[in-house]
Design a protein around this motif. Structure first.
Motif, PDB file in Angstrom:
ATOM      1  N   SER A 187       0.498  -0.820   0.300  1.00 52.78           N
ATOM      2  CA  SER A 187      -0.172  -0.041  -0.115  1.00 52.78           C
ATOM      3  C   SER A 187       0.734   1.067  -0.202  1.00 52.78           C
ATOM      4  CB  SER A 187      -1.208  -0.428   0.875  1.00 52.78           C
ATOM      5  OG  SER A 187      -0.551  -0.710   2.482  1.00 52.78           O
ATOM      6  N   THR A 188       2.308   1.118   0.482  1.00 53.92           N
ATOM      7  CA  THR A 188       3.348   2.248   1.322  1.00 53.92           C
ATOM      8  C   THR A 188       3.593   2.730  -0.909  1.00 53.92           C
ATOM      9  OG1 THR A 188       3.891   2.049   2.977  1.00 53.92           O
ATOM     10  CG2 THR A 188       4.970   3.655   1.866  1.00 53.92           C
ATOM     11  N   VAL A 189       4.483   1.181  -1.617  1.00 54.72           N
ATOM     12  CA  VAL A 189       4.737   1.747  -3.020  1.00 54.72           C
ATOM     13  C   VAL A 189       3.449   2.319  -3.698  1.00 54.72           C
ATOM     14  CG1 VAL A 189       5.677   0.738  -4.057  1.00 54.72           C
ATOM     15  CG2 VAL A 189       6.639   0.279  -2.382  1.00 54.72           C
ATOM     16  N   ALA A 190       2.314   1.251  -3.297  1.00 55.36           N
ATOM     17  CA  ALA A 190       1.413   1.222  -4.309  1.00 55.36           C
ATOM     18  C   ALA A 190       1.340   3.876  -4.215  1.00 55.36           C
ATOM     19  CB  ALA A 190      -0.190   0.789  -3.769  1.00 55.36           C
ATOM     20  N   LYS A 191       0.719   4.190  -3.230  1.00 56.18           N
ATOM     21  CA  LYS A 191       0.447   5.457  -2.713  1.00 56.18           C
ATOM     22  C   LYS A 191       1.436   6.510  -4.002  1.00 56.18           C
ATOM     23  CE  LYS A 191      -1.385   9.462  -0.335  1.00 56.18           C
ATOM     24  NZ  LYS A 191       0.063   9.755  -0.446  1.00 56.18           N
ATOM     25  N   LEU A 192       2.963   6.018  -3.350  1.00 54.91           N
ATOM     26  CA  LEU A 192       4.480   6.732  -3.710  1.00 54.91           C
ATOM     27  C   LEU A 192       3.569   6.319  -5.754  1.00 54.91           C
ATOM     28  CD1 LEU A 192       7.036   5.560  -1.540  1.00 54.91           C
ATOM     29  CD2 LEU A 192       6.332   7.667  -1.716  1.00 54.91           C
ATOM     30  N   ALA A 193       3.433   5.192  -5.761  1.00 53.89           N
ATOM     31  CA  ALA A 193       3.154   5.484  -7.657  1.00 53.89           C
ATOM     32  C   ALA A 193       2.513   6.231  -8.404  1.00 53.89           C
ATOM     33  CB  ALA A 193       2.963   3.593  -7.795  1.00 53.89           C
ATOM     34  N   VAL A 194       1.386   6.274  -7.370  1.00 48.43           N
ATOM     35  CA  VAL A 194       0.312   7.270  -7.848  1.00 48.43           C
ATOM     36  C   VAL A 194       0.632   8.697  -7.820  1.00 48.43           C
ATOM     37  CG1 VAL A 194      -1.967   8.335  -6.721  1.00 48.43           C
ATOM     38  CG2 VAL A 194      -1.870   5.685  -6.747  1.00 48.43           C
ATOM     39  N   ASP A 195       1.183   8.562  -6.707  1.00 50.70           N
ATOM     40  CA  ASP A 195       2.108  10.490  -6.516  1.00 50.70           C
ATOM     41  C   ASP A 195       2.565  10.435  -7.604  1.00 50.70           C
ATOM     42  OD1 ASP A 195       0.731  10.608  -4.167  1.00 50.70           O
ATOM     43  OD2 ASP A 195       1.938  10.064  -2.633  1.00 50.70           O
ATOM     44  N   ALA A 196       2.913   9.498  -7.747  1.00 48.09           N
ATOM     45  CA  ALA A 196       4.200  10.016  -9.217  1.00 48.09           C
ATOM     46  C   ALA A 196       3.435   9.590 -10.388  1.00 48.09           C
ATOM     47  CB  ALA A 196       5.415   8.665  -9.060  1.00 48.09           C
ATOM     48  N   GLY A 197       2.458   9.324 -10.558  1.00 50.51           N
ATOM     49  CA  GLY A 197       1.411   9.875 -12.276  1.00 50.51           C
ATOM     50  C   GLY A 197       1.272   8.102 -12.626  1.00 50.51           C
ATOM     51  N   TYR A 198       1.557   6.989 -11.543  1.00 50.29           N
ATOM     52  CA  TYR A 198       1.631   5.646 -12.538  1.00 50.29           C
ATOM     53  C   TYR A 198      -0.577   5.751 -12.065  1.00 50.29           C
ATOM     54  CZ  TYR A 198       6.026   5.336 -13.343  1.00 50.29           C
ATOM     55  OH  TYR A 198       7.030   5.431 -13.360  1.00 50.29           O
ATOM     56  N   ASP A 199      -0.835   4.196 -13.037  1.00 55.49           N
ATOM     57  CA  ASP A 199      -1.813   3.810 -12.364  1.00 55.49           C
ATOM     58  C   ASP A 199      -1.693   2.393 -11.686  1.00 55.49           C
ATOM     59  OD1 ASP A 199      -3.527   5.436 -13.604  1.00 55.49           O
ATOM     60  OD2 ASP A 199      -3.011   4.600 -16.156  1.00 55.49           O
TER      61      ASP A 199
END
Ligand SMILES: NC(=O)c1ccc[n+]([C@@H]2O[C@H](COP(=O)([O-])OP(=O)(O)OC[C@H]3O[C@@H](n4cnc5c(N)ncnc54)[C@H](OP(=O)(O)O)[C@@H]3O)[C@@H](O)[C@H]2O)c1
Length: 87
Positions: free
Chosen positions: A14-26
């Motif tokens: 969940s932490t990496v997913a949040k970072l990924a969304v913040d970086a613009g990834y789906d």
């Protein structure tokens, strides 16, 4: 846009997913209990996130991040990631 699939959506996933969304990834998140149990996380992550089964996350991801307990590694769905099936 690159989609990152997550198999495991606990502390690390969940932490990496949040970072990924913040970086613009789906992102497509999954766990062992089913996508309906991830509604709160998806709501927190916002419109670039959805939940699916582990196989669905493997299928959807251009990149897949696996953060399940080691004892569960045999259950990681590898079929959707076979090179001949994913161009
Ligand atoms: N957190 C740390 O600081 C840390 C440090 C070093 C190593 N590790 C290791 O890294 C791994 C992940 O850590 P974590 O803290 O993120 O663990 P966690 O919070 O327990 O999350 C594990 C996630 O994996 C999911 N999962 C379990 N079996 C699965 C399966 N068969 N298919 C799909 N998803 C499955 C769980 O879903 P359900 O909840 O639905 O079962 C949960 O979302 C663990 O092996 C842990 O020992 C963690």
């Amino acid at each position: 846009m690159t989609t990152i699939g997550f198999i495991g959506a606990g502390n690390i996933g969940s932490t990496v997913a949040k970072l990924a969304v913040d970086a613009g990834y789906d992102v497509v998140v999954s766990n062992s209990r089913g996508p309906e149990t991830l509604a709160d996380l998806v709501a927190e992550l916002g419109p670039k996130a959805r939940a699916d089964t582990a196989a669905g996350a493997a299928e959807a991801g251009d990149v897949v991040v696996v953060t399940v307990p080691l004892k569960a590694y045999r259950q990681v769905p590898v079929e959707p990631r076979k090179p001949e099936e994913k161009s």
